[in-house]
Design a protein around this motif. Structure first.
Motif, PDB file in Angstrom:
ATOM      1  N   GLU A 110      47.900  -0.642  32.631  1.00 61.19           N
ATOM      2  CA  GLU A 110      49.220  -0.066  32.901  1.00 61.19           C
ATOM      3  C   GLU A 110      50.002   0.118  31.612  1.00 61.19           C
ATOM      4  O   GLU A 110      50.702   1.120  31.424  1.00 61.19           O
ATOM      5  N   VAL A 111      49.899  -0.853  30.704  1.00 64.23           N
ATOM      6  CA  VAL A 111      50.589  -0.742  29.418  1.00 64.23           C
ATOM      7  C   VAL A 111      49.937   0.341  28.561  1.00 64.23           C
ATOM      8  O   VAL A 111      50.628   1.074  27.843  1.00 64.23           O
ATOM      9  N   ILE A 112      48.627   0.463  28.634  1.00 63.50           N
ATOM     10  CA  ILE A 112      47.931   1.528  27.896  1.00 63.50           C
ATOM     11  C   ILE A 112      48.451   2.897  28.318  1.00 63.50           C
ATOM     12  O   ILE A 112      48.685   3.777  27.482  1.00 63.50           O
ATOM     13  N   VAL A 139      39.225  -1.694  30.481  1.00 65.95           N
ATOM     14  CA  VAL A 139      40.149  -1.422  29.382  1.00 65.95           C
ATOM     15  C   VAL A 139      39.478  -0.604  28.297  1.00 65.95           C
ATOM     16  O   VAL A 139      40.061   0.365  27.774  1.00 65.95           O
ATOM     17  N   VAL A 140      38.252  -0.962  27.933  1.00 66.13           N
ATOM     18  CA  VAL A 140      37.531  -0.223  26.892  1.00 66.13           C
ATOM     19  C   VAL A 140      37.327   1.231  27.316  1.00 66.13           C
ATOM     20  O   VAL A 140      37.511   2.158  26.512  1.00 66.13           O
ATOM     21  N   ASP A 141      36.967   1.450  28.580  1.00 67.17           N
ATOM     22  CA  ASP A 141      36.780   2.814  29.078  1.00 67.17           C
ATOM     23  C   ASP A 141      38.086   3.607  29.044  1.00 67.17           C
ATOM     24  O   ASP A 141      38.093   4.809  28.731  1.00 67.17           O
ATOM     25  N   LYS A 142      39.177   2.938  29.366  1.00 65.44           N
ATOM     26  CA  LYS A 142      40.486   3.610  29.345  1.00 65.44           C
ATOM     27  C   LYS A 142      40.838   4.037  27.920  1.00 65.44           C
ATOM     28  O   LYS A 142      41.303   5.170  27.693  1.00 65.44           O
ATOM     29  N   ILE A 143      40.631   3.155  26.960  1.00 62.40           N
ATOM     30  CA  ILE A 143      40.918   3.477  25.558  1.00 62.40           C
ATOM     31  C   ILE A 143      40.026   4.614  25.080  1.00 62.40           C
ATOM     32  O   ILE A 143      40.483   5.537  24.392  1.00 62.40           O
ATOM     33  N   ASN A 144      38.753   4.559  25.447  1.00 69.88           N
ATOM     34  CA  ASN A 144      37.827   5.621  25.047  1.00 69.88           C
ATOM     35  C   ASN A 144      38.203   6.966  25.675  1.00 69.88           C
ATOM     36  O   ASN A 144      37.988   8.025  25.069  1.00 69.88           O
ATOM     37  N   SER A 145      38.760   6.935  26.889  1.00 74.19           N
ATOM     38  CA  SER A 145      39.131   8.190  27.554  1.00 74.19           C
ATOM     39  C   SER A 145      40.236   8.923  26.795  1.00 74.19           C
ATOM     40  O   SER A 145      40.353  10.151  26.890  1.00 74.19           O
TER      41      SER A 145
END
Length: 230
Positions: A110-112, A139-145
């Protein structure tokens, strides 16, 4: 252990040597009840190195890559219930925060999303410690997206994430110490974040790292593109 056994028997006037005591313990597979000593660690994460490398200087170039640091801290409500808060700072300003009763990857993502709202077109250098929430697949997948660059502190090196550590220290020292939260809603909306981050930390509190002015004053003075959206 052998040394204490030797000292005890010697005080009881039992003739023996330390080496003999060690050999007897070894022969009967007897070991002492020891407490493992803490060993300092200095290991980088196997996948995400410390790309921030303690570069905490607030950039003056409006086109500089955003460097966002993040962490999670905990406090307790009046009834003992534990409350978790996740915050993200772009060194000069808070660019995302969330309070939750659950300390999981959902809190982090949510913060990302809030950070991405503030920097929709930029490649963010996203730094955190090696906590399980930050290394989770979600989280890693979200950052990579978002095609961001993920960075992590070394184990046992809290100074690698000193900016966010200092931020939480300020909140706890200047706010939490003087207030009792009776409900989750009170902590989330009224007392802690809205009044202190939105109303005080960002607009009023002078920061030495910014030359003695507030983050909002700094952003306006430098004409930075950082937006504060939740």
């Amino acid at each position: 252990g052998a040394q204490k056994l030797f000292d005890y028997l010697t005080n009881q006037e039992v003739p023996l040597s330390l080496s003999f005591g060690k050999s007897v313990l070894k022969a009967y597979s007897l070991v002492s009840r020891t407490i493992k000593t803490y060993k300092k660690k200095n290991k980088p994460h196997k996948s995400f190195g410390n790309k921030l490398d303690r570069n905490f200087e607030v950039p003056k170039d409006t086109q500089a890559q955003p460097r966002v640091v993040r962490d999670i801290t905990a406090c307790r409500l009046h009834n003992g219930t534990k409350l978790y808060s996740c915050a993200a700072l772009e060194l000069a300003a808070v660019v995302g925060y969330k309070v939750s009763l659950d300390c999981d990857s959902g809190l982090v993502t949510e913060v990302i999303n809030q950070v991405h709202t503030n920097f929709p077109e930029q490649t963010v250098l996203f730094h955190s410690d090696q906590g399980s929430q930050f290394t989770s697949k979600k989280v890693v997948d979200k950052i990579n997206s978002f095609e961001w660059v993920q960075s992590m502190s070394r184990k046992g090196k809290c100074w690698d994430n000193a900016v966010i550590e200092s931020f939480f220290s300020i909140l706890k020292r200047e706010e939490l110490k003087w207030h009792v939260f009776h409900s989750f809603i009170q902590a989330e909306q009224k007392e802690w974040f809205v009044s202190n981050i939105d109303g005080y930390y960002m607009y009023v509190r002078a920061h030495e790292s910014l030359g003695g002015i507030s983050p909002i004053q700094y952003i306006m003075t430098m004409n930075l593109s950082t937006k504060i959206q939740k």
